[in-house]
Design an enzyme around this catalytic site. Structure first.
Site, short mmCIF file in Angstrom:
data_model
loop_
_atom_site.label_atom_id
_atom_site.label_comp_id
_atom_site.label_asym_id
_atom_site.label_seq_id
_atom_site.Cartn_x
_atom_site.Cartn_y
_atom_site.Cartn_z
N ALA A 1 0.86 -1.17 0.00
CA ALA A 1 0.00 0.00 0.00
C ALA A 1 0.90 1.23 0.00
O ALA A 1 2.04 1.17 0.47
CB ALA A 1 -0.89 0.00 1.23
N GLY B 1 0.80 -5.00 1.06
CA GLY B 1 -0.40 -5.08 0.23
C GLY B 1 -0.13 -5.71 -1.13
O GLY B 1 -1.06 -6.25 -1.75
N1 CAA Z 1 4.67 3.20 -0.61
C1 CAA Z 1 5.08 4.34 -1.15
N2 CAA Z 1 6.25 4.44 -1.83
C2 CAA Z 1 7.01 3.35 -1.94
C3 CAA Z 1 6.62 2.12 -1.37
C4 CAA Z 1 5.38 2.06 -0.70
N3 CAA Z 1 4.91 0.92 -0.15
N4 CAA Z 1 7.59 1.21 -1.64
C5 CAA Z 1 8.54 1.85 -2.35
N5 CAA Z 1 8.20 3.14 -2.54
C6 CAA Z 1 8.94 4.18 -3.25
C7 CAA Z 1 10.14 4.65 -2.45
O1 CAA Z 1 9.73 5.60 -1.50
C8 CAA Z 1 11.02 5.22 -3.51
O2 CAA Z 1 10.52 6.48 -3.87
P1 CAA Z 1 11.56 7.70 -4.21
O3 CAA Z 1 12.32 7.23 -5.41
O4 CAA Z 1 10.65 8.85 -4.49
O5 CAA Z 1 12.41 7.84 -3.01
C9 CAA Z 1 10.77 4.29 -4.70
O6 CAA Z 1 9.53 3.63 -4.44
C10 CAA Z 1 11.84 3.22 -4.86
O7 CAA Z 1 12.00 2.54 -3.61
P2 CAA Z 1 13.40 2.44 -2.82
O8 CAA Z 1 14.29 3.58 -3.17
O9 CAA Z 1 13.08 2.23 -1.38
O10 CAA Z 1 13.96 1.09 -3.46
P3 CAA Z 1 14.95 0.01 -2.78
O11 CAA Z 1 15.33 -0.92 -3.88
O12 CAA Z 1 16.00 0.69 -1.98
O13 CAA Z 1 14.00 -0.77 -1.73
C11 CAA Z 1 12.00 -1.90 -1.02
C12 CAA Z 1 12.93 -1.53 -2.18
C13 CAA Z 1 12.73 -2.87 -0.05
C14 CAA Z 1 10.78 -2.57 -1.61
C15 CAA Z 1 11.62 -0.62 -0.23
O14 CAA Z 1 11.11 0.33 -1.16
C16 CAA Z 1 10.54 -0.83 0.82
O15 CAA Z 1 10.83 -1.32 1.90
N6 CAA Z 1 9.28 -0.44 0.52
C17 CAA Z 1 8.19 -0.50 1.47
C18 CAA Z 1 7.69 -1.92 1.66
C19 CAA Z 1 6.59 -1.95 2.69
O16 CAA Z 1 6.76 -1.60 3.85
N7 CAA Z 1 5.39 -2.38 2.27
C20 CAA Z 1 4.23 -2.48 3.15
C21 CAA Z 1 3.39 -1.25 3.03
S1 CAA Z 1 2.08 -1.19 4.23
C22 CAA Z 1 0.81 -2.11 3.56
O17 CAA Z 1 0.92 -2.64 2.49
C23 CAA Z 1 -0.45 -2.16 4.39
C24 CAA Z 1 -1.43 -3.20 3.98
O18 CAA Z 1 -1.35 -4.33 4.42
C25 CAA Z 1 -2.58 -2.88 3.10
#
Ligand code: CAA
Length: 263
Positions: free
Chosen positions: A70, A114
């Site tokens: 999400a 998500g």
């Molecule tokens: N929401 C918003 N933006 C996100 C995102 C997310 N879930 N995941 C990645 N992005 C964005 C990053 O902020 C980044 O944006 P910018 O370039 O503007 O900085 C871009 O995507 C690329 O991501 P990274 O620079 O972080 O890429 P990475 O290769 O270093 O890391 C990753 C990849 C490990 C997937 C890392 O992005 C990450 O940990 N993302 C979040 C994962 C997460 O926590 N997901 C759960 C969300 S909560 C949920 O889903 C609730 C539910 O149950 C419904």
């Protein structure tokens, strides 16, 4: 200029029934699932489910990410009432659960939070060897909210589900296949072809058998064994009322390919 759609849609295949391919399209945000994207996905799913020329739906993302969850920036400021009154995530995410045709998730790269939950809402998951699954919500001070705490243990058992949800660790494709989360692993470059080939096999079958098979398997997760078996038996018997059953069995006896007609 009109903004780029958040879900790209196209029809694939050249049989009588085709495959609707839906591509999540926020690649720079790793397909973080925001409200607008989930609205577009829900609309596309409903439209293709209603389209008789479509037999099957495939949802995919980019090479790097099916979906990284999400959209965290969108929900960072939410209050309890925003989440509760906005019916987050039931309002638009769960529209996929009303789709009666098969929905296949073709997952490459990250399927987190998500994103993993959306993949688990599909009927089965075909994974690229690069796929990584996880429920890292705990690191954000929340828990999975789109079915992760319920569907993950049903898919991989309690031990692995607890491990993943509590520690936030990711599973690679091999572990996901061993645990039963994904149906098969394919080389990343072949992911879409494999998913579309699976869809083509389904498209060639009888519409009512496909829909009833999906309904029955889903029933296995919602009822006790005796209820589920009773449900299966009713639908099994009902299929003997279809023209496609006559065609399928006549074709077998005559040693020819069946030409199923019913949608
Ligand atoms: N929401 C918003 N933006 C996100 C995102 C997310 N879930 N995941 C990645 N992005 C964005 C990053 O902020 C980044 O944006 P910018 O370039 O503007 O900085 C871009 O995507 C690329 O991501 P990274 O620079 O972080 O890429 P990475 O290769 O270093 O890391 C990753 C990849 C490990 C997937 C890392 O992005 C990450 O940990 N993302 C979040 C994962 C997460 O926590 N997901 C759960 C969300 S909560 C949920 O889903 C609730 C539910 O149950 C419904």
């Amino acid at each position: 200029t009109t903004p780029e759609p958040l879900v790209l849609t196209e029809l694939r295949g050249d049989g009588e029934r085709r495959t609707a391919l839906l591509t999540l399209n926020r690649p720079k945000q790793l397909n973080a699932l925001n409200d607008a994207l989930m609205d577009q996905l829900g609309d596309a799913l409903a439209a293709f489910d209603a389209d008789d020329t479509v037999g099957c739906i495939v949802i995919t993302g980019s090479e790097r990410a099916f979906a990284a969850g999400a959209d965290i920036t969108a929900m960072a400021g939410f209050s309890f009432m925003d989440a509760y009154k906005g019916d987050f995530i039931t309002r638009n995410w769960e529209r996929i659960l009303r789709v009666r045709k098969p929905v296949i998730a073709a997952v490459s790269g990250f399927a987190l939070g998500g994103g993993c939950e959306l993949a688990m809402m599909c009927d089965f998951i075909i994974a690229a060897d690069t796929a990584k699954f996880g429920q890292p919500e705990i690191k954000l001070g929340i828990i999975p909210g789109a079915g992760g705490t319920q569907r993950l243990p049903r898919a991989v058992g309690k031990a692995k589900a607890m491990d993943m949800i509590l520690t936030a660790r990711m599973m690679d494709a091999a572990e996901a296949e061993r645990a039963g989360l994904v149906s098969r692993i394919v080389p990343a470059a072949a992911l879409l072809d494999e998913a579309l080939a699976a869809a083509e096999l389904i498209n060639a079958q009888s519409g009512p058998s496909v829909m009833m098979a999906k309904e029955c398997v889903n029933r296995a997760f919602e009822s006790g064994l005796a209820d589920g078996l009773g449900y299966e038996r009713r639908l099994f018997h009902a299929l003997f009322a279809t023209e496609d059953q006559k065609e399928g069995m006549a074709a077998f006896v005559a040693k020819r390919k069946p030409a199923f007609k019913q949608r």
